[in-house]
Every structure is written in structure tokens, then in C-alpha cells.
Write a protein that holds these residues in place. Structure first.
Motif, PDB file in Angstrom:
ATOM      1  N   SER A 202       0.829  -1.221   0.000  1.00 46.70           N
ATOM      2  CA  SER A 202       0.000   0.000   0.000  1.00 46.70           C
ATOM      3  C   SER A 202       0.858   1.265   0.000  1.00 46.70           C
ATOM      4  CB  SER A 202      -0.973  -0.001   1.186  1.00 46.70           C
ATOM      5  OG  SER A 202      -0.241   0.225   2.367  1.00 46.70           O
ATOM      6  N   GLU A 203       2.090   1.181   0.524  1.00 49.94           N
ATOM      7  CA  GLU A 203       2.942   2.373   0.574  1.00 49.94           C
ATOM      8  C   GLU A 203       3.682   2.624  -0.750  1.00 49.94           C
ATOM      9  OE1 GLU A 203       5.606   2.409   3.907  1.00 49.94           O
ATOM     10  OE2 GLU A 203       3.983   2.126   5.358  1.00 49.94           O
ATOM     11  N   LEU A 204       3.886   1.541  -1.527  1.00 42.73           N
ATOM     12  CA  LEU A 204       4.681   1.676  -2.758  1.00 42.73           C
ATOM     13  C   LEU A 204       3.801   1.756  -4.000  1.00 42.73           C
ATOM     14  CD1 LEU A 204       7.016   1.089  -0.840  1.00 42.73           C
ATOM     15  CD2 LEU A 204       7.890  -0.568  -2.485  1.00 42.73           C
ATOM     16  N   THR A 205       4.307   2.426  -5.035  1.00 39.62           N
ATOM     17  CA  THR A 205       3.541   2.478  -6.295  1.00 39.62           C
ATOM     18  C   THR A 205       3.935   1.352  -7.240  1.00 39.62           C
ATOM     19  OG1 THR A 205       5.130   3.989  -7.265  1.00 39.62           O
ATOM     20  CG2 THR A 205       3.233   4.988  -6.199  1.00 39.62           C
ATOM     21  N   ILE A 206       5.134   0.756  -7.029  1.00 38.25           N
ATOM     22  CA  ILE A 206       5.537  -0.371  -7.888  1.00 38.25           C
ATOM     23  C   ILE A 206       4.897  -1.663  -7.358  1.00 38.25           C
ATOM     24  CG2 ILE A 206       7.671   0.685  -8.704  1.00 38.25           C
ATOM     25  CD1 ILE A 206       9.184  -1.056  -6.624  1.00 38.25           C
ATOM     26  N   PRO A 207       4.680  -2.654  -8.254  1.00 42.18           N
ATOM     27  CA  PRO A 207       4.028  -3.893  -7.828  1.00 42.18           C
ATOM     28  C   PRO A 207       4.854  -4.710  -6.825  1.00 42.18           C
ATOM     29  CG  PRO A 207       4.046  -3.709 -10.229  1.00 42.18           C
ATOM     30  CD  PRO A 207       4.923  -2.625  -9.708  1.00 42.18           C
ATOM     31  N   ILE A 208       4.153  -5.266  -5.865  1.00 45.16           N
ATOM     32  CA  ILE A 208       4.755  -6.172  -4.886  1.00 45.16           C
ATOM     33  C   ILE A 208       4.224  -7.571  -5.184  1.00 45.16           C
ATOM     34  CG2 ILE A 208       4.964  -6.756  -2.432  1.00 45.16           C
ATOM     35  CD1 ILE A 208       6.292  -4.067  -3.252  1.00 45.16           C
ATOM     36  N   ILE A 209       5.140  -8.486  -5.485  1.00 46.86           N
ATOM     37  CA  ILE A 209       4.766  -9.865  -5.817  1.00 46.86           C
ATOM     38  C   ILE A 209       5.137 -10.731  -4.612  1.00 46.86           C
ATOM     39  CG2 ILE A 209       4.977 -11.715  -7.540  1.00 46.86           C
ATOM     40  CD1 ILE A 209       4.386  -9.130  -8.966  1.00 46.86           C
ATOM     41  N   GLY A 210       4.171 -11.451  -4.079  1.00 43.67           N
ATOM     42  CA  GLY A 210       4.434 -12.222  -2.864  1.00 43.67           C
ATOM     43  C   GLY A 210       4.609 -13.706  -3.111  1.00 43.67           C
ATOM     44  N   ILE A 211       5.416 -14.328  -2.243  1.00 47.67           N
ATOM     45  CA  ILE A 211       5.458 -15.790  -2.136  1.00 47.67           C
ATOM     46  C   ILE A 211       5.488 -16.073  -0.635  1.00 47.67           C
ATOM     47  CG2 ILE A 211       7.990 -15.722  -2.664  1.00 47.67           C
ATOM     48  CD1 ILE A 211       7.610 -18.717  -3.603  1.00 47.67           C
ATOM     49  N   GLY A 212       4.384 -16.605  -0.118  1.00 52.33           N
ATOM     50  CA  GLY A 212       4.268 -16.759   1.325  1.00 52.33           C
ATOM     51  C   GLY A 212       4.159 -15.420   2.013  1.00 52.33           C
ATOM     52  N   ALA A 213       3.517 -14.451   1.351  1.00 58.19           N
ATOM     53  CA  ALA A 213       3.393 -13.093   1.907  1.00 58.19           C
ATOM     54  C   ALA A 213       1.931 -12.646   1.924  1.00 58.19           C
ATOM     55  CB  ALA A 213       4.259 -12.117   1.099  1.00 58.19           C
ATOM     56  N   GLY A 214       1.005 -13.588   1.800  1.00 56.46           N
ATOM     57  CA  GLY A 214      -0.423 -13.275   1.926  1.00 56.46           C
ATOM     58  C   GLY A 214      -1.037 -12.710   0.663  1.00 56.46           C
ATOM     59  N   GLY A 215      -2.333 -12.362   0.783  1.00 60.00           N
ATOM     60  CA  GLY A 215      -3.108 -11.940  -0.381  1.00 60.00           C
ATOM     61  C   GLY A 215      -3.230 -10.433  -0.544  1.00 60.00           C
ATOM     62  N   GLY A 216      -2.624  -9.655   0.357  1.00 58.94           N
ATOM     63  CA  GLY A 216      -2.778  -8.199   0.292  1.00 58.94           C
ATOM     64  C   GLY A 216      -1.746  -7.527  -0.596  1.00 58.94           C
ATOM     65  N   VAL A 217      -1.063  -8.304  -1.432  1.00 63.44           N
ATOM     66  CA  VAL A 217      -0.038  -7.735  -2.317  1.00 63.44           C
ATOM     67  C   VAL A 217      -0.564  -7.704  -3.749  1.00 63.44           C
ATOM     68  CG1 VAL A 217       1.934  -8.316  -0.859  1.00 63.44           C
ATOM     69  CG2 VAL A 217       1.044 -10.032  -2.449  1.00 63.44           C
TER      70      VAL A 217
END
Ligand code: KIV
Length: 272
Positions: A202-217
Motif C-alpha cells: 500500500s505504501e509503494l507504487t511499484i508492484p509487490i509480488i508475494g510468495i508466502g506473503a499473503g493476499g494483500g499484495v
């Protein structure tokens, strides 16, 4: 979704940022050869990662550390030949960029020149920021990687969830901002608490891709061997298995062995 190659529109780093802006989730999988690259691409994946997880799943090493730059380049060349739509990201292997920024730019240029991939991925924040900036300054798109960084396994001693303590979580947030300010086009966050990953996204404008980091990315990445059930002895909590190819292959190979032994294969129709 499957891709019709006649009216192809390639995924670019800019398109990934647009996808984040309009709330469209980004799908990413690893691939390490031509066949897998073309299968995942035709199935509609957005990003193909030639991950240094190849060290584990392709070469049988315990960690990602032994794989070399030459080996990554060999794999990436094959993947790129199979991919027509997705963005291809190649992992910079351990030892190819940590020494200094000159080494980093030399390794990154080799990857881009020899593989024709679209971008590279580097693990780490502040510690490797000079190397990341140098690579970016040559016009090479960089994906960052924070949280659990498998190339640092000997420092952690374990593959447990990272950034559970405040100090490490605060450093991760600082590092994520540093990577965005430097010009990275996206960041992978591996195995960290879902709330922390969501805050970073939510703080960054670039995409955050998760692995084991939940669904809020903004997107998800998995290792293809894990999600296809090709190594069933690896079962972390974050993994969803979409097939059990290990069982399917085991049955097929056993049937083949039996048919050969019994003289059932080849039949009259299967010879000239
Ligand atoms: O090498 C790899 O497969 C990776 C993913 C786990 C993100 O870096």
C-alpha cells in the motif's frame, strides 16, 4: 485464459505498474527450460521467472548458492525461446553481484546480451543498493527481492518466516522504499507476515509480488515444480498444489517399464 499469438501484446514493466494501478493481480511462475517456458506463456502467465531455485529443483542442490552465472544464462536462453508474451525475469545468482557494482553490471549485461531476457532480479536492500543503481543506470530493469532471501540462508540458518520482529520489519520497509526510489520496477517479498507485506504494497507504487506473503499484495509467484506437485516432499504452508504430476509421471513411467519388459511396446502399429 490462454494466449492467441496472432494479436499478441507483450507484458512490459510499465504494464505491470498499470496492472497494480487498476487493481489487476499479477501472476508469476518460474520456468527453467524451453518447454516449460512456452507452456506457462501460452497459459497466460504475466511474468516468467528464471529463478535461481533452478539450483534446487533442476540441479538437486540443497541451496541456491552453487548455481553459476553461466548455468543461469544457459537456462534463461532456453526459456526466452519459448516465451512470446510474458515478461521474462532472470535471477542474478549468488556471487555475481554482491562483490561490487562493477561485478554487478558485468553480470547483468551478460544476462541481457546473451539471453535476450527482459529484466533481472537481485536479492537485498541497502547492502546491495549501489550494485542495483549501477545496473539500473545501464537501462536494465531490476526486480528487487526482500524478506526471506535464499542466497543469505547461511546467515539465517533456517528458511523460517522473516521480519516477524519489529527491527527486521522496519528495515524491510526502509529497504522496499529504497528499491522503489532507486528505480526497481517491482519487488518480490518472500515468506513474511501478510500484514507487513500488505503495508509495503500500500505504501509503494511499484508492484509487490508475494510468495508466502499473503493476499494483500499485487501479485503472486510460485516455483513451478512446487505448484505442479513435482516434488511432493516440499509442503510449506503457503504452497497450493494445482496438480500431482509426480504421481502421474510415476504411473506413466511404471507402465512404460512394464510394457517394455513384457514386449508389449512397440506394437505392430508403432513400428515401420
Ligand atoms: O528463485 C526463485 O524461484 C525465486 C522465487 C522463490 C521468487 O526467487
Amino acid at each position: 485464459m490462454s494466449v492467441h499469438y496472432e494479436n499478441i501484446r507483450r507484458v512490459t514493466t510499465q504494464r505491470l505498474v498499470e496492472m497494480k494501478r487498476r487493481g489487476e493481480k499479477i501472476s508469476m511462475l518460474t520456468a527453467y527450460d524451453y518447454t516449460m517456458g512456452s507452456i506457462v506463456d501460452r497459459a497466460g502467465i504475466d511474468v516468467v521467472l528464471v529463478g535461481d531455485s533452478a539450483s534446487n529443483v533442476m540441479c538437486g542442490n540443497q541451496t541456491t548458492l552453487p548455481i553459476t552465472l553461466d548455468q543461469m544464462i544457459f537456462l534463461a536462453k532456453s526459456v526466452v525461446r519459448g516465451v512470446k508474451r510474458a515478461l521474462v525475469v532472470v535471477d542474478m545468482p549468488f556471487g555475481s553481484y554482491q562483490g561490487n557494482s562493477r561485478e554487478a553490471i558485468t553480470s547483468a549485461i551478460r544476462i541481457m546480451k546473451e539471453t535476450h531476457a527482459d529484466s533481472i532480479k537481485m536479492e537485498g536492500g541497502e547492502e546491495v543498493i549501489e550494485s542495483i543503481k549501477r545496473v539500473l543506470s545501464a537501462g536494465i530493469p531490476v526486480m528487487g527481492h526482500l524478506g526471506l532471501m535464499p542466497q543469505s540462508i547461511n546467515r539465517y540458518g533456517t528458511y523460517a518466516v522473516r521480519a516477524q520482529e519489529e527491527e527486521e520489519a522496519e528495515k524491510l520497509i526502509r529497504d522496499a522504499h529504497l528499491l522503489e526510489e532507486a528505480g526497481c520496477f517491482a519487488i518480490v517479498l518472500e515468506k513474511i507476515p501478510a500484514k507487513l507485506a500488505e503495508q509495503v504494497a500500500s505504501e509503494l507504487t511499484i508492484p509487490i509480488i508475494g510468495i508466502g506473503a499473503g493476499g494483500g499484495v499485487d501479485g503472486q509467484v510460485l516455483v513451478i515444480h512446487d505448484m505442479l506437485g513435482l516434488n511432493n516432499d516440499f509442503s510449506p504452508r503457503f504452497l497450493r498444489r494445482y496438480a500431482n504430476l509426480e504421481d502421474i509421471m510415476d504411473k506413466a513411467i511404471k507402465n512404460y517399464v512394464k510394457d517394455v519388459k513384457d514386449g508389449d511396446f512397440p506394437s505392430d502399429k508403432e513400428q515401420y
